[in-house]
Design a protein around this motif. Structure first.
Motif, PDB file in Angstrom:
ATOM      1  N   GLY A  10      -3.941  25.124   8.562  1.00 16.11           N
ATOM      2  CA  GLY A  10      -5.315  25.044   9.004  1.00 16.11           C
ATOM      3  C   GLY A  10      -5.867  23.647   9.151  1.00 16.11           C
ATOM      4  N   ASP A  11      -5.043  22.621   9.057  1.00 15.00           N
ATOM      5  CA  ASP A  11      -5.511  21.244   9.181  1.00 15.00           C
ATOM      6  C   ASP A  11      -4.521  20.456  10.044  1.00 15.00           C
ATOM      7  N   CYS A  12      -4.764  19.175  10.150  1.00 13.62           N
ATOM      8  CA  CYS A  12      -3.872  18.311  10.918  1.00 13.62           C
ATOM      9  C   CYS A  12      -2.664  17.927  10.064  1.00 13.62           C
ATOM     10  N   ALA A  13      -1.483  18.162  10.580  1.00 16.21           N
ATOM     11  CA  ALA A  13      -0.256  17.762   9.893  1.00 16.21           C
ATOM     12  C   ALA A  13       0.273  16.481  10.522  1.00 16.21           C
ATOM     13  N   ILE A  14       0.633  15.524   9.685  1.00 14.83           N
ATOM     14  CA  ILE A  14       1.266  14.294  10.158  1.00 14.83           C
ATOM     15  C   ILE A  14       2.611  14.158   9.460  1.00 14.83           C
ATOM     16  N   SER A  15       3.668  14.102  10.256  1.00 14.01           N
ATOM     17  CA  SER A  15       5.028  14.049   9.725  1.00 14.01           C
ATOM     18  C   SER A  15       5.635  12.675   9.974  1.00 14.01           C
ATOM     19  N   VAL A  16       6.006  12.005   8.909  1.00 15.29           N
ATOM     20  CA  VAL A  16       6.670  10.706   9.002  1.00 15.29           C
ATOM     21  C   VAL A  16       8.150  10.927   9.315  1.00 15.29           C
ATOM     22  N   MET A  17       8.639  10.269  10.339  1.00 15.85           N
ATOM     23  CA  MET A  17      10.055  10.366  10.665  1.00 15.85           C
ATOM     24  C   MET A  17      10.838   9.543   9.643  1.00 15.85           C
ATOM     25  N   ALA A  18      11.667  10.217   8.847  1.00 15.89           N
ATOM     26  CA  ALA A  18      12.235   9.581   7.659  1.00 15.89           C
ATOM     27  C   ALA A  18      13.733   9.850   7.529  1.00 15.89           C
ATOM     28  N   LYS A  19      14.422   8.828   7.056  1.00 23.91           N
ATOM     29  CA  LYS A  19      15.820   8.961   6.660  1.00 23.91           C
ATOM     30  C   LYS A  19      16.009   8.247   5.336  1.00 23.91           C
ATOM     31  N   ALA A  20      16.897   8.765   4.503  1.00 24.55           N
ATOM     32  CA  ALA A  20      17.177   8.116   3.233  1.00 24.55           C
ATOM     33  C   ALA A  20      17.732   6.719   3.482  1.00 24.55           C
ATOM     34  N   PRO A  21      17.169   5.694   2.850  1.00 24.14           N
ATOM     35  CA  PRO A  21      17.649   4.326   3.066  1.00 24.14           C
ATOM     36  C   PRO A  21      19.091   4.156   2.591  1.00 24.14           C
TER      37      PRO A  21
END
Length: 250
Positions: A10-21
């Motif tokens: 019900g809200d805005c989702a923001i997804s960080v594009m991530a990979k394990a360092p």
């Protein structure tokens, strides 16, 4: 007021594009001048600051925070570098295919479709290479999407021709189609795709991502934006200022 649970719909989702360092796999365009282990340490700091920045933005407006990651099985290596209570979404390109969407575009599509499937009203993908991005830009993205209809799209372009954020109020897989990823044409091609789909695109102020030595040097000199404390500590620990000035011993 009841506290919102991470990842609730019900809200805005923001997804960080991530990979394990991982040394040799993270921020390789910074090697040289960095060594692979140093680049991985900096990548870890970027991830932490980006997800912490999202947490701060969510204190102002309803934002559901995610880390969109790949590949499957790397969750344990990724989790320590994320802000607390950051749920994971697998974004390895294995989701439902879409015409013309290839390569990294399939990962971005996964990261966008996942939140919609969880009931969010809008979804954004966010680069992890902008650790000092002003928090107000994240808040603005959520507000602009909330004020628009299903045709509303928000773009945050980078100075190098890519983008740091792309958000939408409905699934528009075509925004990821026929894009030459990792080139200086990504943002402009995305604008063209939005026009061809008849979408209402609003642009955030531009920013810069940290993917080469010149951008890293710019970060060292730039006091604007989010404070990025983890990145600043990593810079100090690695003595990057001296390295970029050619003063650090090999």
């Amino acid at each position: 007021m009841e506290k919102r649970k991470p990842g609730s719909g019900g809200d805005c989702a923001i997804s960080v594009m991530a990979k394990a360092p991982r040394p040799g796999h993270s921020k390789t365009r910074l090697c040289p001048p960095l060594h692979p282990q140093e680049a991985a340490s900096l990548s870890a700091a970027f991830l932490r600051d980006t997800t912490e920045n999202l947490r701060v933005a969510a204190e102002t407006i309803a934002i559901a925070r995610y880390a969109a990651y790949a590949p499957l099985g790397t969750e344990a290596g990724l989790a320590p570098h994320l802000a607390a209570d950051t749920p994971l979404i697998l974004a390895d390109g294995s989701g439902a295919p879409a015409p013309g969407v290839e390569g990294f575009g399939r990962c971005l599509l996964d990261a966008t479709m996942g939140p919609f499937a969880r009931g969010h009203t809008s979804a954004c993908v966010l680069s992890s290479d902008t650790p000092n991005l002003p928090t107000s830009y994240l808040v603005s993205a959520a507000r602009l999407l909330a004020a628009g209809d299903s045709q509303r799209v928000v773009l945050g372009a980078c100075d190098d021709g890519g983008y740091y954020l792309l958000g939408m109020n409905a699934p528009h897989a075509g925004l990821f189609a026929d894009i030459a990823w990792s080139t200086e044409t990504v943002a402009e091609a995305t604008r063209a795709r939005a026009r061809s789909l008849g979408l209402d695109m609003i642009e955030l102020p531009s920013w810069y991502d940290i993917d080469d030595a010149a951008a890293l040097d710019r970060l060292l000199r730039d006091e604007r934006g989010y404070a990025a404390p983890f990145t600043r500590r990593a810079i100090a620990a690695l003595d990057l200022a001296a390295l970029l000035q050619g003063e650090r011993a090999a």
